[in-house]
Enzyme design. Sequence first.
Site, PDB file in Angstrom:
ATOM      1  N   LYS A  13       0.816  -1.230   0.000  1.00 25.34           N
ATOM      2  CA  LYS A  13       0.000   0.000   0.000  1.00 25.34           C
ATOM      3  C   LYS A  13       0.839   1.265   0.000  1.00 25.34           C
ATOM      4  CE  LYS A  13      -2.639  -0.087   3.603  1.00 25.34           C
ATOM      5  NZ  LYS A  13      -2.091  -1.308   4.184  1.00 25.34           N
ATOM      6  N   ARG A  88      -9.500   2.504   8.865  1.00 28.44           N
ATOM      7  CA  ARG A  88      -9.147   1.133   9.220  1.00 28.44           C
ATOM      8  C   ARG A  88     -10.262   0.450   9.991  1.00 28.44           C
ATOM      9  NH1 ARG A  88      -3.216   1.643   8.878  1.00 28.44           N
ATOM     10  NH2 ARG A  88      -2.145  -0.267   9.420  1.00 28.44           N
ATOM     11  N   ARG A 127      10.742  -7.091   4.811  1.00 27.39           N
ATOM     12  CA  ARG A 127      10.831  -5.678   5.167  1.00 27.39           C
ATOM     13  C   ARG A 127      11.432  -5.507   6.562  1.00 27.39           C
ATOM     14  NH1 ARG A 127       5.380  -2.306   4.795  1.00 27.39           N
ATOM     15  NH2 ARG A 127       5.088  -2.854   6.971  1.00 27.39           N
ATOM     16  N   ARG A 133      11.734  -2.016  11.031  1.00 25.79           N
ATOM     17  CA  ARG A 133      10.584  -1.397  11.681  1.00 25.79           C
ATOM     18  C   ARG A 133      10.237  -2.160  12.949  1.00 25.79           C
ATOM     19  NH1 ARG A 133       5.409   0.381   8.088  1.00 25.79           N
ATOM     20  NH2 ARG A 133       4.316  -0.458   9.894  1.00 25.79           N
ATOM     21  N   ARG A 144      -1.113  -7.600  13.626  1.00 20.95           N
ATOM     22  CA  ARG A 144      -1.554  -6.609  12.628  1.00 20.95           C
ATOM     23  C   ARG A 144      -2.451  -7.261  11.580  1.00 20.95           C
ATOM     24  NH1 ARG A 144       3.837  -4.670  10.693  1.00 20.95           N
ATOM     25  NH2 ARG A 144       2.745  -3.250   9.305  1.00 20.95           N
TER      26      ARG A 144
HETATM   27  P1  AMP Z   1       0.909   1.347   8.927  1.00 21.17           P
HETATM   28  O1  AMP Z   1       2.197   2.019   8.610  1.00 21.17           O
HETATM   29  O2  AMP Z   1      -0.235   1.863   8.112  1.00 21.17           O
HETATM   30  O3  AMP Z   1       1.004  -0.153   8.896  1.00 21.17           O
HETATM   31  O4  AMP Z   1       0.553   1.748  10.443  1.00 21.17           O
HETATM   32  C1  AMP Z   1       1.410   1.433  11.521  1.00 21.17           C
HETATM   33  C2  AMP Z   1       0.613   1.454  12.828  1.00 21.17           C
HETATM   34  O5  AMP Z   1       0.081   2.761  13.050  1.00 21.17           O
HETATM   35  C3  AMP Z   1      -0.592   0.528  12.867  1.00 21.17           C
HETATM   36  O6  AMP Z   1      -0.267  -0.812  13.209  1.00 21.17           O
HETATM   37  C4  AMP Z   1      -1.452   1.203  13.930  1.00 21.17           C
HETATM   38  O7  AMP Z   1      -0.957   0.949  15.230  1.00 21.17           O
HETATM   39  C5  AMP Z   1      -1.213   2.677  13.629  1.00 21.17           C
HETATM   40  N1  AMP Z   1      -2.213   3.170  12.640  1.00 21.17           N
HETATM   41  C6  AMP Z   1      -1.987   3.558  11.361  1.00 21.17           C
HETATM   42  N2  AMP Z   1      -3.119   3.947  10.765  1.00 21.17           N
HETATM   43  C7  AMP Z   1      -4.105   3.796  11.680  1.00 21.17           C
HETATM   44  C8  AMP Z   1      -5.513   4.006  11.676  1.00 21.17           C
HETATM   45  N3  AMP Z   1      -6.161   4.445  10.571  1.00 21.17           N
HETATM   46  N4  AMP Z   1      -6.204   3.752  12.807  1.00 21.17           N
HETATM   47  C9  AMP Z   1      -5.579   3.327  13.923  1.00 21.17           C
HETATM   48  N5  AMP Z   1      -4.272   3.066  13.997  1.00 21.17           N
HETATM   49  C10 AMP Z   1      -3.527   3.310  12.891  1.00 21.17           C
END
Ligand code: AMP
Length: 188
Positions: A13, A88, A127, A133, A144
Site C-alpha cells: 500500500k 481502518r 521488510r 521497523r 496486525r
Molecule cells: P501502517 O504504517 O499503516 O502499517 O501503520 C502502523 C501502525 O500505526 C498501525 O499498526 C497502527 O498501530 C497505527 N495506525 C496507522 N493507521 C491507523 C488508523 N487508521 N487507525 C488506527 N491506527 C492506525
Amino acid sequence: MRLVLLGPPGAGKGTQAKRLAERVGAAHVASGDLFRDNLGRGTPLGLQAKEYMERGALVPDEVTVSMVLDRCAAPDAQGGVVLDGFPRNRTQAEALDRAFADAGAPVDRVVLLDCAHEVVKARLAGRALEEGRADDTPEVIEERLRTYERQTAPLAAYYEAQGKLRRVNGDQSIEAVTEDLVRAATED
Ligand code: AMP
C-alpha cells in the site's frame, strides 16, 4: 480526486499509494507515516500512539480521525488525496464520509489491493530485515494481520454497498500494480 487505498499490511500500500498519488496529482496521506513522524518528534500524539503501534493494535479513533482530517485540510491536499492506512474500521470510515460530505467532496473511489496471506507475510518478514521497523516482528505481524481481518477487511463491503469499490491484484510487479491502480481509480 479523493481516493482510499485499502489492503492488508504488506500488500504494498505505501509504495503504491505514493506512486498513485503522483500519477493522479494528489497528496499521499498515510496515517502510519503521520504517527511515525509524531513518534520520531516525541510529540504528545506520538507518545499516545506508541503503545498501540508496538502491539499492532489500532490507535484510538479520537486521536486518529482528527490527525488524518487535519492533514486532509492542508493546502497541498486540496487538489486531491490518496488515503493510505485510513480508514481502518467502520467508525473511521463513517467519520471520513461525514467530513468529506461536509466539505462537498466525497470519497470518489476505494481500491482494494488484494494480496494472499502467505505473500503478505513473506513481504513483511523481508521488510523487517531491510527497514528494521519495530512493528515487523513475527508476533506483531500476526497481530496486525488479525486486526486487519477483524476491523479493516469488512470495509470492503461498506464501500461496495456505496458502489465505490474496485479490486486490484497486488501480487504482481510494482509497475503492473500501479497501472492497474491508476485504471481502477480513474475509469468510469
Ligand atoms: P501502517 O504504517 O499503516 O502499517 O501503520 C502502523 C501502525 O500505526 C498501525 O499498526 C497502527 O498501530 C497505527 N495506525 C496507522 N493507521 C491507523 C488508523 N487508521 N487507525 C488506527 N491506527 C492506525
